[in-house]
Design an enzyme around this catalytic site. Structure first.
Site, PDB file in Angstrom:
ATOM      1  N   HIS A 169      47.465  41.657  40.258  1.00  0.00           N
ATOM      2  CA  HIS A 169      46.412  40.639  40.288  1.00  0.00           C
ATOM      3  C   HIS A 169      46.729  39.499  39.320  1.00  0.00           C
ATOM      4  O   HIS A 169      46.589  38.322  39.642  1.00  0.00           O
ATOM      5  CB  HIS A 169      45.075  41.304  39.935  1.00  0.00           C
ATOM      6  CG  HIS A 169      43.926  40.364  39.898  1.00  0.00           C
ATOM      7  ND1 HIS A 169      42.843  40.533  39.085  1.00  0.00           N
ATOM      8  CD2 HIS A 169      43.691  39.211  40.575  1.00  0.00           C
ATOM      9  CE1 HIS A 169      41.989  39.547  39.264  1.00  0.00           C
ATOM     10  NE2 HIS A 169      42.477  38.732  40.156  1.00  0.00           N
ATOM     11  N   GLU A 172      49.364  37.269  40.708  1.00  0.00           N
ATOM     12  CA  GLU A 172      48.793  36.394  41.733  1.00  0.00           C
ATOM     13  C   GLU A 172      48.243  35.122  41.084  1.00  0.00           C
ATOM     14  O   GLU A 172      48.343  34.024  41.630  1.00  0.00           O
ATOM     15  CB  GLU A 172      47.707  37.163  42.500  1.00  0.00           C
ATOM     16  CG  GLU A 172      46.857  36.345  43.454  1.00  0.00           C
ATOM     17  CD  GLU A 172      45.376  36.475  43.133  1.00  0.00           C
ATOM     18  OE1 GLU A 172      44.794  35.481  42.662  1.00  0.00           O
ATOM     19  OE2 GLU A 172      44.813  37.577  43.346  1.00  0.00           O
ATOM     20  N   HIS A 173      47.677  35.269  39.903  1.00  0.00           N
ATOM     21  CA  HIS A 173      47.191  34.087  39.167  1.00  0.00           C
ATOM     22  C   HIS A 173      48.352  33.278  38.591  1.00  0.00           C
ATOM     23  O   HIS A 173      48.380  32.061  38.662  1.00  0.00           O
ATOM     24  CB  HIS A 173      46.314  34.523  37.986  1.00  0.00           C
ATOM     25  CG  HIS A 173      44.916  34.842  38.373  1.00  0.00           C
ATOM     26  ND1 HIS A 173      43.843  34.177  37.853  1.00  0.00           N
ATOM     27  CD2 HIS A 173      44.413  35.749  39.242  1.00  0.00           C
ATOM     28  CE1 HIS A 173      42.733  34.676  38.365  1.00  0.00           C
ATOM     29  NE2 HIS A 173      43.050  35.632  39.210  1.00  0.00           N
ATOM     30  N   GLU A 250      36.888  37.218  35.708  1.00  0.00           N
ATOM     31  CA  GLU A 250      36.611  37.790  37.035  1.00  0.00           C
ATOM     32  C   GLU A 250      36.122  39.225  36.916  1.00  0.00           C
ATOM     33  O   GLU A 250      35.207  39.656  37.625  1.00  0.00           O
ATOM     34  CB  GLU A 250      37.867  37.756  37.913  1.00  0.00           C
ATOM     35  CG  GLU A 250      38.107  36.401  38.514  1.00  0.00           C
ATOM     36  CD  GLU A 250      39.438  36.310  39.239  1.00  0.00           C
ATOM     37  OE1 GLU A 250      40.030  37.362  39.566  1.00  0.00           O
ATOM     38  OE2 GLU A 250      39.888  35.179  39.471  1.00  0.00           O
TER      39      GLU A 250
END
Ligand code: ZN
Length: 877
Positions: A169, A172-173, A250
């Site tokens: 994750h 992905e950023h 998030e």
């Protein structure tokens, strides 16, 4: 209702009860219009100019052309051309409109929340990490002229190293923080913003998806900038700490969500070491604090993860623009051939079957939820079902489990006043379905009484499943569902390109080429063996029970590691265990759904009986109401949209009246749930909403049987009734709904803001008090219902495949059926906004949920106060 799959649920609009789909009766096929069929693309487009790939099955109403190519580096690409000829030059008018009946209105913080919330639960089930900067609200209808692209990498959080939870994750950023060719850290976002575009990405268990859209004229350049993230991302050290904060926030945002908490708790029941148990979100602790302590170089690990896992041979790309296929092919080849291929095998988890085959699974888990809600979730872990996409056994089973008509589980629970809603199935997110298993779960929102009797509720579910097992798969029902899906596919509406390519690039990972567009939707083949195999596993002794209730507070000593959910584990009561292990009795109230009368068989398009207009025109008006009408001349599909606003001044007279109105609308929805479910499954959609000054009734779908549904709703309104039990159930439920609104900072903030701006408005706190103080009775509700219906103004809009004369009949039906008289004075349907003194004002509100670390800021600007002020013009930050 049955769970809709991921791509489909995106287009689902909130109806009060049933799903957005319906069923079609088998024998009516004979006399029906030519049966909707899928079609293969015609080779060429008038002169072979824009030749599509004939093997890819597409809908007859889909004007786009498709071509599949594979680059030399192994990247698989679907080119999508919505080129409509040189004359349109990319501004084809028909593309501008939104889908018929698309809703774009403010939320209404009403008792409707009970339904809304359960829908939200559904949406939340998506285990992706949505990194949407718009706060998840996509600008609908705005970007249909856009060009878009999406790329799916066939790996996700399952590949996280054990010492760095959340790395996939995080990567992905990080890939978005500049590239060698375009080094500026936020350059891509800035570029998109400047050219009307947007981007997003999400990480799932075994897939990671990136997507963006932009104005067509900048598409090639945007593609080049975006592709660099997969060719040579910078991922500079400096950006790491900053971006960890984004990931952490998030995680903080997800924390107060019951559905995320439930998912995380469920994952923790997996066998030790199984990737289902991973903490895939990542946060500051796992990606910064811990690595520092353990001297882990996150920077290096990010780079090696990228090298190992971002390889062209398991990436899929979908690209859509108003260009010719040849042009798109040329661009993609030029731009994406540089994506590296590491020649290493794609990580494979398919050996790790039965993640939940542990003694801890078949137990009762009691959980303290964030929101005030009682809910029972029954879950089974099944072998992976993805390979059965042609049969879709879980879709068939959830269709029946989620049915709400006579003889269904929910019908019986509603009659006992034990349950408000039921969802069942598999949402097809990576968490629900991956190469190691498939979930089947049934979630039931319970009343206080239902909560007291939750074992009985579970028993009813098991009895229904037992009935399905002994009756075996039903070809008639399978074919109905099959027909419905085919109908929907045939008359599909065009979706936003960015959402479309996002779905397609994921489909490309799952289905063979011919099924890229259909694999997630159509039912290709009836196979009783495959269905029976799945059905036979849905037994009490293989199930997991998870019971959410605020009453568990203080009785749940265990804490889930990542989200801090309080829970406890206990054995299923011996009495029930023994009963379920034996040959327990059938329940004769439970039945399979019967065939229904709402199914459209006439798909013909009507001739217009009045001049074409661009906007709706008022075709009739008197002192009790009026009707606006617009014939559809663009979509040319046999569907229509009807909306009525029944305006009354009594609603805003007091906080008490507002509560009574919420109750009226909720109970009306309850009364309609069973008779109207039949319509719902026939692809007719309806929604009753609490407007600020009136009741809003919306109905849409295939026009053929739409009047039947409209009449059904009006009949139930005219003969409105409520018994004491139902009244109690909804009062109790509404109190919870108000409470759940008050604990959400964004909702509380909005309520307070409107209270400041609009005099005469009643606050949510006042409504909550009016209800909590007690004293509301069923007699008062009936009296309110009579008063409401005595004097009204009815304003309607009919749009789509109806003539103006047919449309006027809808207004006629409303006035005839309700027999109301005209309002004594005109009712303004907008609140007046106060003019704020010319300076800055700051209003601080303390959030009511202590456990929620998030804050909400609303900046409200008032401009041109001498003219019209938009009460909702505040910019949300
Ligand atoms: Zn994220």
């Amino acid at each position: 209702m049955p769970q809709t799959n991921k791509s489909r649920s995106a287009s689902a609009s909130g109806s009060c009860t049933g799903p957005d789909r319906g069923e079609e009766r088998e024998e009516e096929r004979e006399e029906a219009e030519p049966e909707p069929k899928v079609q293969v693309q015609e080779a060429g487009d008038g002169g072979g100019e824009n030749t599509g790939d004939p093997e890819i099955i597409k809908s007859p109403s889909d004007p786009k052309q498709y071509r599949y190519i594979e680059l030399t580096n192994g990247l698989r690409v679907l080119l999508i051309s919505d080129f409509t000829g040189p004359a349109s030059s990319g501004d084809d008018e028909s593309e501008e409109e939104e889908e018929l009946g698309e809703e774009e209105e403010e939320e209404e913080d009403s008792g409707e929340e009970t339904e809304e919330e359960s829908e939200e639960e559904e949406d939340d089930k998506d285990s992706d990490f949505e990194d949407d900067e718009d706060g998840g609200k996509r600008k609908k209808g705005h970007s249909e002229k856009q060009s878009a692209a999406a790329l799916c990498v066939g790996i996700g959080s399952f590949s996280d190293p054990n010492d760095l939870p959340g790395l996939a994750h995080f990567l992905e950023h990080m890939v978005f923080m500049g590239s060698e060719k375009y080094p500026s850290e936020n350059g891509f976002d800035a570029f998109l913003k400047k050219h009307g575009g947007s981007d997003n990405a999400s990480t799932d268990c075994e897939r990671t998806v990136f997507q963006f859209d932009v104005q067509r004229k900048k598409f090639r350049e945007a593609l080049d900038r975006w592709a660099q993230f997969f060719i040579c991302p910078l991922m500079i050290r400096d950006a790491i700490d900053r971006e960890v904060e984004a990931v952490d926030s998030e995680y903080q945002l997800a924390k107060p969500s019951d559905s995320h908490r439930k998912e995380m708790l469920f994952g923790s029941l997996a066998k030790p070491g199984h990737p289902m148990g991973k903490f895939c979100w990542g946060n500051a602790q796992t990606l910064k604090t811990e690595p520092r302590k353990k001297k882990i170089n996150v920077y290096k690990r990010l780079r090696s993860f990228w090298k190992r896992h971002y390889s062209a041979h398991y990436m899929t790309l979908a690209v859509q623009s108003k260009e010719k296929l040849d042009t798109l092919e040329e661009w993609v080849k030029e731009i994406f051939s540089g994506v590296p291929n590491n020649a290493q095998p794609k990580p494979d988890f398919s050996e790790l079957l039965d993640p939940f085959d542990t003694p801890a699974f078949n137990k009762l888990y009691r959980v303290v939820p964030v929101r005030k809600v009682h809910a029972l979730t029954i879950t089974w872990s099944l072998p992976p079902q993805e390979k059965h996409y042609r049969v879709k056994p879980l879709h068939y089973i959830s269709w029946l489990i989620g049915h709400e008509g006579t003889g269904s589980i929910l019908s019986i629970l509603r009659r006992k006043c034990w349950a408000m809603a039921l969802f069942g199935g598999n949402s097809e997110t990576g968490f629900d379905q991956n190469s190691t298993y498939s979930i089947f779960s049934i979630s039931i929102t319970l009343t206080d009484q239902g909560f007291q009797n939750f074992y009985q509720v579970a028993h009813l579910v098991f009895q229904y499943l037992k009935m399905l097992q002994s009756l075996g798969p039903q070809q008639r029902i399978y074919e109905e569902i099959q027909k419905i899906e085919a109908n929907e596919f045939h008359y599909q509406e065009q979706t936003d390109p960015i959402e479309y390519v996002e779905d397609i690039c994921e489909n490309m990972q799952l289905f063979p080429k011919e099924h890229f567009l259909t694999g997630d939707q159509l039912m290709f083949q009836y196979s009783p063996e495959v269905i029976s195999a799945a059905l036979s596993l849905l037994t009490p002794d293989r199930s997991n029970l998870l019971l959410l209730s605020p009453d568990h507070e203080g009785h749940c000593p265990l804490r889930e590691k990542w989200f801090g959910t309080h829970y406890s584990i206990e054995d299923i009561q011996q009495e029930w265990r023994e009963r379920w292990n034996g040959d327990f009795e059938h329940n004769s109230d439970l039945q399979l759904p019967v065939e229904n009368k709402f199914i459209a068989t006439d798909f013909s398009l009507k001739q217009s009986d009045c001049p074409d207009t661009e906007l709706p025109v008022r075709v009739t008006a008197n002192d009790r109401g009026c009707l606006w009408y617009k014939k559809d001349n663009k979509f040319n599909i046999p569907k229509a949209y009807i909306r009525f606003h029944l305006i009354s001044p009594v609603i805003q007279q007091s906080a008490k009246n507002l509560v009574l109105f919420d109750l009226l609308v909720n109970i009306l929805g309850h009364n309609l749930a069973e008779p109207a479910y039949e319509a719902d499954v026939a692809q007719l959609d309806y929604k009753l909403s609490v407007g600020e000054h009136g009741l809003v009734i919306k109905v849409k779908g295939f026009n053929h049987k739409l009047p039947l549904l409209f009449h059904l709703i009006l009949d139930h309104l005219a003969d409105f009734s409520a018994c004491q039990d139902v009244f109690n159930m909804f009062s109790e439920q509404l109190k919870k709904a108000y409470f759940n609104i008050l604990i959400r900072p964004e909702k509380l903030g909005k309520d307070v803001r409107l209270l400041v701006l609009e005099h005469g408005r009643w606050s949510m706190v006042e409504k909550y008090q009016a209800l909590a103080d007690g004293g509301l009775t069923v007699e008062q509700l009936m009296e309110f219902s009579r008063t409401f219906k005595t004097q009204l103004y009815a304003e309607g809009l009919v749009q789509g495949n109806f003539t103006s004369q047919e449309s006027i009949q809808f207004l006629q039906y409303v006035t005839d059926k309700l027999q109301f008289s005209k309002l004594p004075a005109e009712v303004s349907v907008l609140f007046r906004v106060v003019e704020l003194p010319l300076k800055q004002h700051l209003c601080k509100v303390k959030a009511l949920n202590k456990g929620d670390a998030n804050s909400e800021v609303t900046v409200y600007y008032q401009v041109h106060t001498h003219t019209h002020t938009d009460a909702h013009g505040g910019a949300l930050l």
